[in-house]
Design a protein around this motif. Structure first.
Motif, PDB file in Angstrom:
ATOM      1  N   GLY A  54       0.789  -1.218   0.000  1.00 15.00           N
ATOM      2  CA  GLY A  54       0.000   0.000   0.000  1.00 15.00           C
ATOM      3  C   GLY A  54       0.828   1.279   0.000  1.00 15.00           C
ATOM      4  N   VAL A  55       0.133   2.403  -0.030  1.00 14.51           N
ATOM      5  CA  VAL A  55       0.757   3.731  -0.063  1.00 14.51           C
ATOM      6  C   VAL A  55       0.106   4.615   0.997  1.00 14.51           C
ATOM      7  N   LEU A  56       0.768   5.712   1.297  1.00 15.76           N
ATOM      8  CA  LEU A  56       0.194   6.689   2.224  1.00 15.76           C
ATOM      9  C   LEU A  56      -0.495   7.827   1.493  1.00 15.76           C
ATOM     10  N   LEU A  57      -0.027   8.117   0.277  1.00 23.22           N
ATOM     11  CA  LEU A  57      -0.602   9.204  -0.506  1.00 23.22           C
ATOM     12  C   LEU A  57      -1.596   8.643  -1.523  1.00 23.22           C
ATOM     13  N   PRO A  58      -2.836   9.113  -1.522  1.00 24.16           N
ATOM     14  CA  PRO A  58      -3.828   8.609  -2.484  1.00 24.16           C
ATOM     15  C   PRO A  58      -3.421   8.945  -3.910  1.00 24.16           C
ATOM     16  N   GLY A  59      -3.744   8.042  -4.824  1.00 17.99           N
ATOM     17  CA  GLY A  59      -3.437   8.279  -6.224  1.00 17.99           C
ATOM     18  C   GLY A  59      -2.216   7.537  -6.726  1.00 17.99           C
ATOM     19  N   LEU A  60      -1.335   7.112  -5.803  1.00 10.15           N
ATOM     20  CA  LEU A  60      -0.161   6.350  -6.212  1.00 10.15           C
ATOM     21  C   LEU A  60      -0.533   4.884  -6.419  1.00 10.15           C
ATOM     22  N   PRO A  61       0.079   4.198  -7.398  1.00  9.45           N
ATOM     23  CA  PRO A  61      -0.261   2.786  -7.622  1.00  9.45           C
ATOM     24  C   PRO A  61       0.217   1.899  -6.482  1.00  9.45           C
ATOM     25  N   THR A  62      -0.608   0.950  -6.106  1.00 15.21           N
ATOM     26  CA  THR A  62      -0.253  -0.013  -5.069  1.00 15.21           C
ATOM     27  C   THR A  62       0.250  -1.306  -5.723  1.00 15.21           C
ATOM     28  N   ILE A  63       0.865  -2.165  -4.922  1.00 12.92           N
ATOM     29  CA  ILE A  63       1.287  -3.473  -5.423  1.00 12.92           C
ATOM     30  C   ILE A  63       0.073  -4.394  -5.375  1.00 12.92           C
ATOM     31  N   ALA A  64      -0.344  -4.883  -6.555  1.00 11.25           N
ATOM     32  CA  ALA A  64      -1.555  -5.691  -6.638  1.00 11.25           C
ATOM     33  C   ALA A  64      -1.282  -7.179  -6.466  1.00 11.25           C
ATOM     34  N   ALA A  65      -0.143  -7.648  -7.011  1.00  8.31           N
ATOM     35  CA  ALA A  65       0.151  -9.083  -6.959  1.00  8.31           C
ATOM     36  C   ALA A  65       1.593  -9.323  -7.373  1.00  8.31           C
ATOM     37  N   PHE A  66       2.097 -10.505  -7.050  1.00  6.13           N
ATOM     38  CA  PHE A  66       3.396 -10.914  -7.549  1.00  6.13           C
ATOM     39  C   PHE A  66       3.241 -11.396  -8.987  1.00  6.13           C
ATOM     40  N   ALA A  67       4.182 -10.981  -9.849  1.00  4.80           N
ATOM     41  CA  ALA A  67       4.129 -11.411 -11.246  1.00  4.80           C
ATOM     42  C   ALA A  67       4.430 -12.904 -11.342  1.00  4.80           C
ATOM     43  N   LYS A  68       3.810 -13.559 -12.301  1.00  5.09           N
ATOM     44  CA  LYS A  68       3.949 -15.009 -12.430  1.00  5.09           C
ATOM     45  C   LYS A  68       5.091 -15.425 -13.360  1.00  5.09           C
ATOM     46  N   THR A  69       5.753 -14.452 -13.980  1.00  2.00           N
ATOM     47  CA  THR A  69       6.845 -14.800 -14.891  1.00  2.00           C
ATOM     48  C   THR A  69       8.020 -15.382 -14.118  1.00  2.00           C
ATOM     49  N   LYS A  70       8.684 -16.382 -14.723  1.00  2.01           N
ATOM     50  CA  LYS A  70       9.823 -17.045 -14.092  1.00  2.01           C
ATOM     51  C   LYS A  70      11.126 -16.597 -14.734  1.00  2.01           C
ATOM     52  N   LEU A  71      12.124 -16.443 -13.897  1.00  2.00           N
ATOM     53  CA  LEU A  71      13.453 -16.056 -14.375  1.00  2.00           C
ATOM     54  C   LEU A  71      14.118 -17.236 -15.077  1.00  2.00           C
ATOM     55  N   GLN A  72      14.752 -16.967 -16.203  1.00  2.00           N
ATOM     56  CA  GLN A  72      15.558 -17.964 -16.908  1.00  2.00           C
ATOM     57  C   GLN A  72      16.939 -17.371 -17.120  1.00  2.00           C
ATOM     58  N   LEU A  73      17.943 -17.939 -16.454  1.00  2.00           N
ATOM     59  CA  LEU A  73      19.285 -17.372 -16.504  1.00  2.00           C
ATOM     60  C   LEU A  73      19.902 -17.546 -17.884  1.00  2.00           C
ATOM     61  N   GLU A  74      20.684 -16.520 -18.286  1.00  2.00           N
ATOM     62  CA  GLU A  74      21.381 -16.552 -19.564  1.00  2.00           C
ATOM     63  C   GLU A  74      22.851 -16.240 -19.338  1.00  2.00           C
ATOM     64  N   ALA A  75      23.719 -16.975 -20.036  1.00  2.00           N
ATOM     65  CA  ALA A  75      25.156 -16.737 -19.927  1.00  2.00           C
ATOM     66  C   ALA A  75      25.504 -15.335 -20.419  1.00  2.00           C
ATOM     67  N   GLY A  76      26.460 -14.709 -19.711  1.00  2.00           N
ATOM     68  CA  GLY A  76      26.909 -13.381 -20.090  1.00  2.00           C
ATOM     69  C   GLY A  76      26.125 -12.244 -19.478  1.00  2.00           C
ATOM     70  N   LYS A  77      25.141 -12.547 -18.629  1.00  2.00           N
ATOM     71  CA  LYS A  77      24.320 -11.507 -18.012  1.00  2.00           C
ATOM     72  C   LYS A  77      24.589 -11.416 -16.503  1.00  2.00           C
ATOM     73  N   TYR A  78      24.335 -10.232 -15.963  1.00  2.47           N
ATOM     74  CA  TYR A  78      24.457  -9.995 -14.528  1.00  2.47           C
ATOM     75  C   TYR A  78      23.076 -10.092 -13.879  1.00  2.47           C
ATOM     76  N   TYR A  79      23.075 -10.587 -12.636  1.00  3.85           N
ATOM     77  CA  TYR A  79      21.818 -10.774 -11.918  1.00  3.85           C
ATOM     78  C   TYR A  79      21.941 -10.291 -10.471  1.00  3.85           C
ATOM     79  N   LEU A  80      20.779 -10.028  -9.869  1.00  2.00           N
ATOM     80  CA  LEU A  80      20.687  -9.616  -8.467  1.00  2.00           C
ATOM     81  C   LEU A  80      20.494 -10.850  -7.604  1.00  2.00           C
ATOM     82  N   THR A  81      21.314 -10.996  -6.553  1.00  2.00           N
ATOM     83  CA  THR A  81      21.126 -12.110  -5.629  1.00  2.00           C
ATOM     84  C   THR A  81      20.024 -11.769  -4.621  1.00  2.00           C
ATOM     85  N   ARG A  82      19.542 -12.791  -3.942  1.00  2.00           N
ATOM     86  CA  ARG A  82      18.473 -12.572  -2.973  1.00  2.00           C
ATOM     87  C   ARG A  82      18.907 -11.634  -1.850  1.00  2.00           C
TER      88      ARG A  82
END
Length: 203
Positions: A54-82
């Motif tokens: 949620g938000v404190l200021l009205p009008g700002l978008p809230t988080i509705a849901a977690f996206a269902k897309t799955k990560l697929q790692l690719e060689a040569g790319k950088y990623y964020l660890t948990r």
């Protein structure tokens, strides 16, 4: 109230916003119990949300849901660890016999040896969460450069006895032109976004 329930384990996950856009949970602000969830929008701008999205200021978008897309790692790319570090996938196995947790190999900043993951980014084959999981593609932090004016804390609310003006000026001349009465210093800043924050640039 929003249906989502966000914890630190969700750092790196993509979320769907109430306005139809997506964002990434980028970090956690332990100093702000009200809006601890740090998200980065598609525009690369940051925002802060409650643990329920949620938000404190009205009008700002809230988080509705977690996206269902799955990560697929690719060689040569950088990623964020948990746990917020930068990881790199150096290569993937061409053999079907390779065990799940070693399908790709690479490195994590501050680790001393090569590591292996499944193609979905999990460190362990049984999908147990681990700080070394790769959870999202890495986004290079923006450089913050400019000049800020500093003023005395006339009300005595700050332990440092000074207040840093929250306006960043592109040049010192611009900072001088917009200085208010009582300025005690004007300093130059040149850091990466997130410098000094846990799980962010500069860690």
């Amino acid at each position: 109230m929003n249906a989502v329930e966000i914890t630190k384990k969700d750092i790196g996950r993509t979320v769907e916003m109430s306005d139809g856009t997506t964002a990434t949970i980028e970090g956690w602000d332990d100093s702000d119990p009200t809006l601890p969830v740090i998200i980065r929008f598609e525009s690369c701008e940051r925002g802060w949300r409650t643990i329920n999205g949620g938000v404190l200021l009205p009008g700002l978008p809230t988080i509705a849901a977690f996206a269902k897309t799955k990560l697929q790692l690719e060689a040569g790319k950088y990623y964020l660890t948990r746990d917020g570090r930068k990881g790199f996938v150096a290569g993937s196995s061409p053999f079907g016999s390779t065990v799940d947790c070693h399908q790709v190999v690479g490195y994590i900043d501050c680790d001393t040896h090569a590591l292996g993951w499944g193609k979905d980014g999990f460190y362990w084959a049984n999908k147990d969460e681990d700080a070394r999981d790769l959870v999202a593609e890495w986004v290079e932090p923006k450089r913050i450069k400019g000049w800020v004016n500093i003023y005395p804390d006339v009300n005595g609310n700050m332990p440092s006895k000074v207040i840093v003006n929250n306006c960043l000026h592109g040049t010192k001349d611009d900072a001088d032109d917009h200085a208010m009465t009582g300025r005690i210093a004007c300093i130059e800043i040149d850091v990466l976004e997130g410098q000094g924050l846990e799980g962010e640039a500069g860690r």
